[in-house]
Write a protein that holds these residues in place. Structure first.
Motif, PDB file in Angstrom:
ATOM      1  N   LEU A  30      51.774  17.117  -8.543  1.00  0.00           N
ATOM      2  CA  LEU A  30      52.907  16.955  -7.625  1.00  0.00           C
ATOM      3  C   LEU A  30      53.307  18.289  -6.997  1.00  0.00           C
ATOM      4  O   LEU A  30      53.570  18.358  -5.787  1.00  0.00           O
ATOM      5  CB  LEU A  30      54.094  16.340  -8.364  1.00  0.00           C
ATOM      6  CG  LEU A  30      53.907  14.896  -8.823  1.00  0.00           C
ATOM      7  CD1 LEU A  30      55.094  14.437  -9.643  1.00  0.00           C
ATOM      8  CD2 LEU A  30      53.673  13.984  -7.639  1.00  0.00           C
ATOM      9  N   VAL A  31      53.326  19.351  -7.778  1.00  0.00           N
ATOM     10  CA  VAL A  31      53.665  20.665  -7.234  1.00  0.00           C
ATOM     11  C   VAL A  31      52.577  21.124  -6.268  1.00  0.00           C
ATOM     12  O   VAL A  31      52.871  21.693  -5.216  1.00  0.00           O
ATOM     13  CB  VAL A  31      53.874  21.688  -8.372  1.00  0.00           C
ATOM     14  CG1 VAL A  31      53.929  23.101  -7.842  1.00  0.00           C
ATOM     15  CG2 VAL A  31      55.152  21.358  -9.110  1.00  0.00           C
ATOM     16  N   GLY A  32      51.323  20.875  -6.602  1.00  0.00           N
ATOM     17  CA  GLY A  32      50.229  21.219  -5.698  1.00  0.00           C
ATOM     18  C   GLY A  32      50.344  20.485  -4.374  1.00  0.00           C
ATOM     19  O   GLY A  32      50.079  21.056  -3.308  1.00  0.00           O
ATOM     20  N   LEU A  33      50.750  19.218  -4.419  1.00  0.00           N
ATOM     21  CA  LEU A  33      50.945  18.447  -3.188  1.00  0.00           C
ATOM     22  C   LEU A  33      52.094  19.013  -2.355  1.00  0.00           C
ATOM     23  O   LEU A  33      51.976  19.148  -1.131  1.00  0.00           O
ATOM     24  CB  LEU A  33      51.216  16.988  -3.536  1.00  0.00           C
ATOM     25  CG  LEU A  33      51.469  16.052  -2.368  1.00  0.00           C
ATOM     26  CD1 LEU A  33      50.225  15.936  -1.507  1.00  0.00           C
ATOM     27  CD2 LEU A  33      51.909  14.695  -2.872  1.00  0.00           C
ATOM     28  N   PHE A  38      53.815  22.242   2.319  1.00  0.00           N
ATOM     29  CA  PHE A  38      54.486  23.428   2.845  1.00  0.00           C
ATOM     30  C   PHE A  38      53.506  24.303   3.627  1.00  0.00           C
ATOM     31  O   PHE A  38      53.821  24.799   4.706  1.00  0.00           O
ATOM     32  CB  PHE A  38      55.120  24.214   1.696  1.00  0.00           C
ATOM     33  CG  PHE A  38      55.698  25.532   2.113  1.00  0.00           C
ATOM     34  CD1 PHE A  38      56.905  25.576   2.802  1.00  0.00           C
ATOM     35  CD2 PHE A  38      55.045  26.719   1.832  1.00  0.00           C
ATOM     36  CE1 PHE A  38      57.448  26.792   3.193  1.00  0.00           C
ATOM     37  CE2 PHE A  38      55.569  27.939   2.219  1.00  0.00           C
ATOM     38  CZ  PHE A  38      56.781  27.978   2.904  1.00  0.00           C
ATOM     39  N   GLN A  39      52.301  24.477   3.076  1.00  0.00           N
ATOM     40  CA  GLN A  39      51.297  25.290   3.756  1.00  0.00           C
ATOM     41  C   GLN A  39      50.868  24.643   5.068  1.00  0.00           C
ATOM     42  O   GLN A  39      50.635  25.343   6.056  1.00  0.00           O
ATOM     43  CB  GLN A  39      50.068  25.490   2.854  1.00  0.00           C
ATOM     44  CG  GLN A  39      50.290  26.496   1.759  1.00  0.00           C
ATOM     45  CD  GLN A  39      49.062  26.656   0.896  1.00  0.00           C
ATOM     46  OE1 GLN A  39      48.345  25.705   0.624  1.00  0.00           O
ATOM     47  NE2 GLN A  39      48.813  27.883   0.460  1.00  0.00           N
ATOM     48  N   LEU A  49      48.288  30.827  -2.997  1.00  0.00           N
ATOM     49  CA  LEU A  49      49.709  30.464  -2.963  1.00  0.00           C
ATOM     50  C   LEU A  49      50.005  29.254  -3.848  1.00  0.00           C
ATOM     51  O   LEU A  49      51.062  29.186  -4.473  1.00  0.00           O
ATOM     52  CB  LEU A  49      50.158  30.185  -1.531  1.00  0.00           C
ATOM     53  CG  LEU A  49      51.630  29.836  -1.335  1.00  0.00           C
ATOM     54  CD1 LEU A  49      52.497  31.003  -1.778  1.00  0.00           C
ATOM     55  CD2 LEU A  49      51.892  29.491   0.105  1.00  0.00           C
ATOM     56  N   SER A  50      49.092  28.314  -3.931  1.00  0.00           N
ATOM     57  CA  SER A  50      49.359  27.114  -4.727  1.00  0.00           C
ATOM     58  C   SER A  50      49.049  27.321  -6.205  1.00  0.00           C
ATOM     59  O   SER A  50      49.441  26.506  -7.035  1.00  0.00           O
ATOM     60  CB  SER A  50      48.543  25.938  -4.200  1.00  0.00           C
ATOM     61  OG  SER A  50      47.164  26.165  -4.405  1.00  0.00           O
ATOM     62  N   PHE A  51      48.354  28.387  -6.548  1.00  0.00           N
ATOM     63  CA  PHE A  51      47.955  28.592  -7.941  1.00  0.00           C
ATOM     64  C   PHE A  51      49.122  28.947  -8.846  1.00  0.00           C
ATOM     65  O   PHE A  51      49.294  28.360  -9.918  1.00  0.00           O
ATOM     66  CB  PHE A  51      46.878  29.679  -8.021  1.00  0.00           C
ATOM     67  CG  PHE A  51      46.400  29.947  -9.406  1.00  0.00           C
ATOM     68  CD1 PHE A  51      45.590  29.037 -10.051  1.00  0.00           C
ATOM     69  CD2 PHE A  51      46.783  31.095 -10.074  1.00  0.00           C
ATOM     70  CE1 PHE A  51      45.150  29.263 -11.340  1.00  0.00           C
ATOM     71  CE2 PHE A  51      46.346  31.335 -11.365  1.00  0.00           C
ATOM     72  CZ  PHE A  51      45.532  30.421 -11.992  1.00  0.00           C
ATOM     73  N   LEU A  52      49.942  29.884  -8.444  1.00  0.00           N
ATOM     74  CA  LEU A  52      51.038  30.349  -9.292  1.00  0.00           C
ATOM     75  C   LEU A  52      52.081  29.259  -9.565  1.00  0.00           C
ATOM     76  O   LEU A  52      52.471  29.075 -10.732  1.00  0.00           O
ATOM     77  CB  LEU A  52      51.694  31.589  -8.702  1.00  0.00           C
ATOM     78  CG  LEU A  52      52.782  32.232  -9.552  1.00  0.00           C
ATOM     79  CD1 LEU A  52      52.209  32.694 -10.883  1.00  0.00           C
ATOM     80  CD2 LEU A  52      53.426  33.367  -8.822  1.00  0.00           C
TER      81      LEU A  52
END
Length: 89
Positions: A30-33, A38-39, A49-52
Motif C-alpha cells: 500500500l505504501v509503495g502504491l 505521488f511519483q 524514493l519508494s524504498f525507504l
C-alpha cells in the motif's frame, strides 16, 4: 499418520505462513502504491524514493505485530510437538 492428518497439518502451516506474509507485505504494498502515485503525479522518477518508506513501514509493522506473529508461531509449534504421540499412533 493418515493422509487426512498430514493434509490438515500442512493446511494449518500454510495458513499461518500466508497470514504472517500478508501482515508484513500488505502495508508495504500500500505504501509503495501511494509513493508510486505521488511519483506519477509529480513526475519524479527517482527509483530509491519508494524504498525507504516501504522499509520503514515493514519495520514498524514488525515492531507492532511482531510479538503477535511470534506468539502464533510458538503456539503452532507447541501444538505440533505436544501432538506428536497422537499423530504417530
Amino acid at each position: 499418520m493418515t493422509p487426512e492428518v498430514a493434509v490438515d497439518l500442512f493446511r494449518e502451516a500454510l495458513w499461518l505462513t500466508a497470514t504472517i506474509v500478508a501482515i508484513i507485505v500488505v502495508p508495504s504494498l500500500l505504501v509503495g502504491l501511494l509513493v508510486a502515485m505521488f511519483q506519477a503525479a509529480t513526475q519524479i522518477n527517482e527509483q530509491t524514493l519508494s524504498f525507504l518508506p516501504r522499509l520503514l513501514v515493514i519495520l514498524v509493522t514488525l515492531i507492532v505485530a511482531g510479538p503477535w506473529l511470534a506468539q502464533r508461531m510458538i503456539e503452532y509449534t507447541q501444538n505440533l510437538i505436544m501432538n506428536i504421540p497422537l499423530l504417530i499412533g
